[in-house]
Design a protein around this motif. Structure first.
Motif, PDB file in Angstrom:
ATOM      1  N   LYS A 185       1.168  12.887  -8.833  1.00 53.38           N
ATOM      2  CA  LYS A 185       0.246  14.028  -8.658  1.00 53.38           C
ATOM      3  C   LYS A 185       1.006  15.331  -8.477  1.00 53.38           C
ATOM      4  O   LYS A 185       0.708  16.343  -9.123  1.00 53.38           O
ATOM      5  CB  LYS A 185      -0.660  13.790  -7.436  1.00 53.38           C
ATOM      6  CG  LYS A 185      -1.815  12.848  -7.688  1.00 53.38           C
ATOM      7  CD  LYS A 185      -2.681  12.736  -6.438  1.00 53.38           C
ATOM      8  CE  LYS A 185      -3.763  11.693  -6.626  1.00 53.38           C
ATOM      9  NZ  LYS A 185      -4.592  11.525  -5.422  1.00 53.38           N
ATOM     10  N   ILE A 186       1.982  15.318  -7.599  1.00 51.44           N
ATOM     11  CA  ILE A 186       2.736  16.544  -7.329  1.00 51.44           C
ATOM     12  C   ILE A 186       3.435  17.038  -8.597  1.00 51.44           C
ATOM     13  O   ILE A 186       3.409  18.232  -8.923  1.00 51.44           O
ATOM     14  CB  ILE A 186       3.749  16.317  -6.186  1.00 51.44           C
ATOM     15  CG1 ILE A 186       3.003  16.111  -4.866  1.00 51.44           C
ATOM     16  CG2 ILE A 186       4.711  17.504  -6.072  1.00 51.44           C
ATOM     17  CD1 ILE A 186       3.896  15.708  -3.705  1.00 51.44           C
ATOM     18  N   VAL A 241       4.031   6.305  -5.207  1.00 48.41           N
ATOM     19  CA  VAL A 241       4.086   6.473  -6.658  1.00 48.41           C
ATOM     20  C   VAL A 241       2.992   7.427  -7.125  1.00 48.41           C
ATOM     21  O   VAL A 241       3.238   8.366  -7.892  1.00 48.41           O
ATOM     22  CB  VAL A 241       3.953   5.113  -7.367  1.00 48.41           C
ATOM     23  CG1 VAL A 241       3.814   5.305  -8.887  1.00 48.41           C
ATOM     24  CG2 VAL A 241       5.162   4.233  -7.061  1.00 48.41           C
ATOM     25  N   LEU A 242       1.754   7.212  -6.641  1.00 46.76           N
ATOM     26  CA  LEU A 242       0.638   8.079  -7.027  1.00 46.76           C
ATOM     27  C   LEU A 242       0.855   9.520  -6.562  1.00 46.76           C
ATOM     28  O   LEU A 242       0.608  10.479  -7.304  1.00 46.76           O
ATOM     29  CB  LEU A 242      -0.673   7.541  -6.436  1.00 46.76           C
ATOM     30  CG  LEU A 242      -1.424   6.507  -7.268  1.00 46.76           C
ATOM     31  CD1 LEU A 242      -2.579   5.918  -6.482  1.00 46.76           C
ATOM     32  CD2 LEU A 242      -1.942   7.126  -8.564  1.00 46.76           C
ATOM     33  N   PHE A 247      -1.013   3.814 -14.771  1.00 50.26           N
ATOM     34  CA  PHE A 247      -1.310   2.548 -15.435  1.00 50.26           C
ATOM     35  C   PHE A 247      -0.157   2.109 -16.336  1.00 50.26           C
ATOM     36  O   PHE A 247       0.143   0.913 -16.448  1.00 50.26           O
ATOM     37  CB  PHE A 247      -2.608   2.658 -16.252  1.00 50.26           C
ATOM     38  CG  PHE A 247      -3.832   2.297 -15.454  1.00 50.26           C
ATOM     39  CD1 PHE A 247      -4.039   0.990 -15.024  1.00 50.26           C
ATOM     40  CD2 PHE A 247      -4.771   3.269 -15.133  1.00 50.26           C
ATOM     41  CE1 PHE A 247      -5.170   0.661 -14.285  1.00 50.26           C
ATOM     42  CE2 PHE A 247      -5.904   2.943 -14.393  1.00 50.26           C
ATOM     43  CZ  PHE A 247      -6.110   1.629 -13.964  1.00 50.26           C
ATOM     44  N   ILE A 248       0.479   3.088 -16.987  1.00 55.48           N
ATOM     45  CA  ILE A 248       1.648   2.755 -17.818  1.00 55.48           C
ATOM     46  C   ILE A 248       2.762   2.179 -16.941  1.00 55.48           C
ATOM     47  O   ILE A 248       3.397   1.169 -17.286  1.00 55.48           O
ATOM     48  CB  ILE A 248       2.123   4.010 -18.586  1.00 55.48           C
ATOM     49  CG1 ILE A 248       1.072   4.416 -19.626  1.00 55.48           C
ATOM     50  CG2 ILE A 248       3.474   3.748 -19.260  1.00 55.48           C
ATOM     51  CD1 ILE A 248       1.364   5.749 -20.287  1.00 55.48           C
ATOM     52  N   ILE A 249       3.010   2.841 -15.806  1.00 55.19           N
ATOM     53  CA  ILE A 249       4.050   2.370 -14.867  1.00 55.19           C
ATOM     54  C   ILE A 249       3.677   0.984 -14.336  1.00 55.19           C
ATOM     55  O   ILE A 249       4.540   0.091 -14.209  1.00 55.19           O
ATOM     56  CB  ILE A 249       4.217   3.378 -13.713  1.00 55.19           C
ATOM     57  CG1 ILE A 249       4.826   4.682 -14.247  1.00 55.19           C
ATOM     58  CG2 ILE A 249       5.108   2.795 -12.605  1.00 55.19           C
ATOM     59  CD1 ILE A 249       4.835   5.808 -13.228  1.00 55.19           C
ATOM     60  N   PHE A 250       2.386   0.801 -14.062  1.00 55.01           N
ATOM     61  CA  PHE A 250       1.921  -0.499 -13.545  1.00 55.01           C
ATOM     62  C   PHE A 250       2.182  -1.619 -14.561  1.00 55.01           C
ATOM     63  O   PHE A 250       2.640  -2.713 -14.196  1.00 55.01           O
ATOM     64  CB  PHE A 250       0.425  -0.409 -13.229  1.00 55.01           C
ATOM     65  CG  PHE A 250      -0.180  -1.725 -12.838  1.00 55.01           C
ATOM     66  CD1 PHE A 250       0.032  -2.264 -11.567  1.00 55.01           C
ATOM     67  CD2 PHE A 250      -0.958  -2.445 -13.753  1.00 55.01           C
ATOM     68  CE1 PHE A 250      -0.533  -3.494 -11.231  1.00 55.01           C
ATOM     69  CE2 PHE A 250      -1.509  -3.662 -13.413  1.00 55.01           C
ATOM     70  CZ  PHE A 250      -1.300  -4.190 -12.136  1.00 55.01           C
ATOM     71  N   PHE A 293       0.839  -1.215   0.000  1.00 51.01           N
ATOM     72  CA  PHE A 293       0.000   0.000   0.000  1.00 51.01           C
ATOM     73  C   PHE A 293       0.877   1.270   0.000  1.00 51.01           C
ATOM     74  O   PHE A 293       0.632   2.217  -0.758  1.00 51.01           O
ATOM     75  CB  PHE A 293      -0.927  -0.006   1.220  1.00 51.01           C
ATOM     76  CG  PHE A 293      -1.714   1.269   1.375  1.00 51.01           C
ATOM     77  CD1 PHE A 293      -2.905   1.449   0.693  1.00 51.01           C
ATOM     78  CD2 PHE A 293      -1.258   2.304   2.185  1.00 51.01           C
ATOM     79  CE1 PHE A 293      -3.630   2.627   0.836  1.00 51.01           C
ATOM     80  CE2 PHE A 293      -1.969   3.479   2.327  1.00 51.01           C
ATOM     81  CZ  PHE A 293      -3.173   3.647   1.648  1.00 51.01           C
ATOM     82  N   ALA A 294       1.900   1.286   0.858  1.00 55.07           N
ATOM     83  CA  ALA A 294       2.749   2.482   0.969  1.00 55.07           C
ATOM     84  C   ALA A 294       3.460   2.773  -0.347  1.00 55.07           C
ATOM     85  O   ALA A 294       3.575   3.945  -0.764  1.00 55.07           O
ATOM     86  CB  ALA A 294       3.764   2.287   2.088  1.00 55.07           C
TER      87      ALA A 294
END
Length: 590
Positions: free
Chosen positions: A57-58, A52-53, A94-97, A46-47
């Motif tokens: 965002k930043i 990553v998210l 999603f690309i990174i995933f 989770f962390a």
């Protein structure tokens, strides 16, 4: 202070709030996905997913300048940017995933979709919360506002509590170097995009923040009027003071002639450390001359006026300056002499006069006494008491006059040019109407509009010269500073303006569509066209806005004799024509 807003504090606040919101929405998304029973193996990474998210965002929010917009300026335009930013953030995730799936499993893709929705809603709500609270609390309406003219100083004006209703969403400017850039987090567009920007951003108000030429300002106004933008503000530059504020665009801004060669250093050298006596100091021109002399460093101002109310007004306004208020008429020589003897002025600026044409037509003796005798008294005493410079405020109505008022002012010019002045330099300054003075049609038109009456114009073809009072008065002082004695200076008032066009523009600016224009005929003594020159033999000065009229010789002893005869004769019109042969008295309104 800790709670005082600043750009850095705003950025830190939103970074912290976005971090907390992102943590909450992701954790909530996990709970919704697993019906509030998250499997332990999903908690393990989770962390990592959150970091990553959050970093994405930043990074994207910074590029979208979402941290540089003041809280109260957030509008639907910024919400649109937040939506696009979220789409980019979660697409990148999603690309990174897909690329690093081994490092990110286990992860249910539906969690990311739920988090996208939650994050978009909560981050948007936070940014709109201040406006929602303010608008619900005060029933205020925030207006999508277009700034015309890239000007960083507009920020301080918009943070003024009086201007909180204006929310800037875009800037339009003519500089090719600025088009496409961002100022105050607002994109700069070209004037070619004006109509498109107004439509696409639902513009409700416009603030014109730069100085434009009269012609350009009229073009901008007409374009905005065509787009039905009625709330048009302009940065106030009409005041003599240095405090800037927003004001409704007015006819003064659209039609006034603005001189480009004001030499304030010259004026200051002329006025600084001098004792200045101003007659008619409470009138439209006299009061502004008084303000200007104070601003340019006069040692002492002697404010002289026979109107108690007018003198009180200017005294209250300048009470912190070194002033002396003298309630006196220029017609009483003995009283006036006591003032000269007591205060010993270096400069006398003579603005006292009866100037309303119809009133002087009905009160000829009073007009002659106040305008001619009052001027003679001031000039004679200035010479007697060694005044360095005497400045006579004259008018375009003195040129080939058709009324008594203009003729009295022409006689004053003749006296000023031909009197034996000794060491006193005597100059006259002639100019046309000034916008907003007590003799101008504008106050009358404003009163008619406010009361819902039709505007009355004397003739469809009547024209007048117009200039702003502060700028006209600065030019008066500038002309006086270069005078050597005997000159009549003429101020360039620009192109004459049709009074009917002035009336139409004022009705347009009022937003009232139930007011029309009525023509009532020329008044006694009124011209269709005013002139500033008797002949074309004027001379240029170092300043384009100031020329010198050719001198007119008149034997001073003969002039004094005729003035004495004028006071006692029965047929004053014939005597005025004898002194001023070009006087063609217009008695009717044909």
């Amino acid at each position: 202070m800790l709670l005082t807003p600043s750009p850095l504090k705003r950025i830190l606040f939103f970074l912290l709030s976005d971090t907390l919101i992102s943590l909450f929405t992701l954790y909530f998304a996990y709970n919704l996905r697993f019906n509030f029973q998250i499997p332990l193996n999903f908690i393990d990474n989770f962390a990592f997913i959150f970091i990553v998210l959050l970093l994405l965002k930043i990074f994207v929010f910074i590029n979208f300048r979402l941290y540089r917009t003041a809280w109260r300026f957030f509008s639907l335009y910024e919400i649109k940017k937040i939506l696009i930013a979220h789409i980019i953030v979660y697409s990148l995730f999603f690309i990174i995933f897909l690329i690093f799936k081994d490092y990110m499993l286990p992860l249910a893709r539906s969690i990311i979709i739920i988090d996208f929705m939650l994050s978009l809603v909560f981050i948007s709500l936070l940014r709109l919360s201040k406006r929602i609270i303010l608008e619900s609390g005060k029933n205020a309406k925030y207006k999508n506002t277009l700034i015309i003219g890239a000007n960083s100083s507009i920020s301080s004006l918009l943070h003024d509590k009086k201007n909180l209703e204006y929310t800037p969403v875009a800037i339009v400017d003519g500089s090719e170097l600025l088009i496409g850039t961002y100022i105050l987090n607002l994109k700069v567009y070209s004037f070619d995009d004006l109509k498109r920007v107004i439509k696409s951003k639902s513009i409700e108000a416009v603030i014109i923040s730069k100085d434009y030429s009269q012609k350009r300002l009229l073009e901008i106004y007409d374009a905005l009027n065509e787009m039905e933008i009625s709330d048009i503000k302009i940065v106030n530059t009409l005041s003599s003071g240095k405090i800037k504020e927003l004001k409704d665009i007015g006819v003064e801004d659209l039609l006034a002639r603005h001189p480009k060669d004001l030499d304030k250093e010259k004026i200051q050298n002329f006025i600084k450390d001098k004792v200045v006596l101003i007659t008619g100091a409470g009138g439209s021109i006299g009061s502004e001359i008084s303000r200007q002399c104070n601003l340019f460093g006069a040692k002492q101002l002697i404010l002289l006026d026979h109107s108690e109310y007018n003198l009180y007004q200017i005294t209250e306004e300048l009470k912190d300056a070194n002033i002396v208020s003298v309630m006196q008429t220029v017609r009483k020589t003995e009283f006036l002499e006591a003032t000269f003897k007591k205060y010993k002025p270096n400069i006398v600026i003579h603005a006292a006069a009866y100037k309303h044409v119809p009133l002087v037509e009905d009160n000829i003796l009073e007009g002659i006494s106040n305008n001619i005798i009052g001027t003679k008294n001031c000039i004679d005493l200035s010479i007697e008491y060694g005044v360095e410079k005497f400045v006579l405020i004259s008018t375009d109505k003195a040129v080939r006059p058709t009324n008594v008022m203009g003729t009295t002012k022409r006689i004053c010019e003749l006296y000023a040019q031909n009197v034996k002045s000794g060491k006193t330099e005597i100059v006259a300054v002639r100019f046309g109407n000034v916008l907003g003075s007590s003799g101008s049609v504008i106050p009358k038109f404003k009163a008619q509009i406010e009361s819902g009456q039709n505007i009355t114009v004397t003739h469809p073809d009547i024209t007048r010269y117009f200039m702003l009072i502060p700028e006209a008065c600065e030019l008066v002082l500038q002309a006086a500073s270069i005078g050597k004695g005997g000159e009549i200076f003429i101020l360039d008032m620009g192109e004459p303006i049709k009074i009917v066009d002035l009336a139409k523009k004022m009705i347009e600016l009022s937003g009232k569509d139930n007011i029309s224009i009525e023509f009532c005929g020329l008044r006694p003594g009124e011209k269709l066209y005013e002139e500033l020159l008797i002949n074309d033999s004027d001379k240029n000065t170092d300043y384009e806005s100031i020329t010198v009229a050719s001198s007119t010789y008149f034997d001073i002893d003969e002039l004094n004799t005729k003035i004495d005869e004028l006071l006692v004769c029965e047929d004053k019109i014939s005597k005025l024509k004898e002194i001023v042969p070009e006087f063609k008295h217009q008695l009717n309104n044909k």
